[in-house]
Design an enzyme around this catalytic site. Sequence first.
Site, short mmCIF file in Angstrom:
data_model
loop_
_atom_site.label_atom_id
_atom_site.label_comp_id
_atom_site.label_asym_id
_atom_site.label_seq_id
_atom_site.Cartn_x
_atom_site.Cartn_y
_atom_site.Cartn_z
CB VAL A 283 -38.56 132.35 -27.58
CG1 VAL A 283 -37.95 133.50 -28.35
CG2 VAL A 283 -38.14 132.41 -26.12
N GLY B 35 -39.43 130.15 -34.02
CA GLY B 35 -39.87 130.11 -32.63
C GLY B 35 -39.20 128.95 -31.92
CE LYS B 36 -35.79 124.41 -30.49
NZ LYS B 36 -35.53 123.74 -31.78
N GLY B 37 -39.58 126.49 -27.98
CA GLY B 37 -40.14 126.34 -26.64
C GLY B 37 -39.20 125.51 -25.78
CG ASP C 294 -35.41 120.62 -29.62
OD1 ASP C 294 -35.08 120.92 -30.78
OD2 ASP C 294 -34.59 120.65 -28.67
#
Length: 459
Positions: free
Chosen positions: A70, A115-117, A156
């Site tokens: 995202v 952002g992030k995954g 993460d």
Amino acid sequence: MISQTRMIVQESLDALLEDSAFLPELDGDARKQAFTSLGAILSTPNHLHKSFLRIALENGSVVRIPAFRVQHNNALGPYKGGIRFHESVNEDEVINLASLMTLKNALHDVPYGGGKGGIVLDPRSYSEKELHLICKKYVQYFSDILGPDKDIPAPDMGSGEREMDWMMAEYKSIRPGQAYKGSFTGKSVINGGSLGRREATGKGVYFTFRYLLHDFLQNQRKFLSNTDNAFAKTALEYDGSPMTIAVQGFGNVGSVAALEAYQCQHMQNKVVAVSDRNVTLHNPDGLDIPALIKFVALNNGDLPTGENQLLDANIKATIMDRNDLLYMDVDVMILAALEDQIHDTNKEKIKARIIVEGANAPVTSEADEYLSDKGVIIIPDILANAGGVIVSYLEWMQGRETQFYSEDQVYKLLLDKMKNTMDTILPAFFGDPHPLRQNCYIHSVMKLSTVLYRQGKLY
Ligand code: NAD
């Protein structure tokens, strides 16, 4: 959870709309229009990417694993945020975590967007070879949208330097001859990672607590005594006697924060409880944190779960249920495991007067409001757990300049940056009745709004 972030962003925007000193050049209908645009931009991600990674397992079967990236907002710089490896990953969660990254980077003046995954899997259920393939596939599926100046992932929950090394190597093979060191951060030092990156988040988490309750309090005791702010009264309860601390989660963030508390030269602490996915360990005289870290390193990341293990490791503790930690009568609770740990149905059982959010969103909005009304100081995620992204930024810069800092230089730059943020936020926090989270959000939203306005994005 997603609504919590949106709600506080919207409240911040509503307050700023009424504050004519903020963006005074905007007035009348143009002001209303700009704030409507801001609400729309900040409440939704720019891009949502989803794929199903096709993986041939070692037993001959084939699975398709859902994976996300995202990209929330890049007004301040390339998208930046970790990739979570966990079975509970879902679209809403990744969107919310990406928006928290936008706010976090704005708060700490890190020149990145958010952002992030996420990959929906329990990494413990896959062999090393399978995980390697999963990491390679993630980069292959998302390679067009990633890159050192576009979107820079990091570890993460459930991922670490091993995964970042694999991903960077795959990125390099897909784009031969192009810059690749800055494509992923949180890599091993030998692969261009920064000294101190692994410890950065946990160190920063403990620092925010120590700075508030020691450095700031010592210098500002008079100012705090003269306000009738409920949070100032909570801070002033601390009189220098040892603080009891409980730490939920004993992974990367929790174990380092616990060690910092254990070794702190500025304050006298007793880390009386730690927990992980299996158990809580409790010792009212203080736990031997270095011994626990040694045990966890040799036992697949898990704390001791039986008397024999405690005996063998020479650790004195009582074994309790993993959730018992949350309700202990301690001064400080550091939450470093998962989101939504303190919520509407358990909020009344919380006894800690200070809560530090090492994890993202571990306290829901209902619980946040309830505890804040009682004067509990909650140091929010975007303030407390930014150490990882700050040192990721240092790693990215070091990769570009091919000049590397010593561990001491990294820690100094990290803590100086966090201190600057604390010095900006704390006086306003103790000067008004809003919780610390609200103060942090307002600061981030002000920065993002000003930048978006100057970039001509608010028509
Ligand atoms: P990690 O995987 O290294 O450790 C997670 C720990 O939480 C483990 O000890 C695990 O056993 C424990 N845990 C899992 N479920 C639990 C439960 N129900 N109760 C108690 N403990 C439980 O992860 P990490 O890197 O330490 O990250 C922890 C949190 O901090 C995550 O929410 C992550 O998003 C956030 N965070 C991490 C970083 C970073 O740099 N690692 C940066 C910012 C935020």
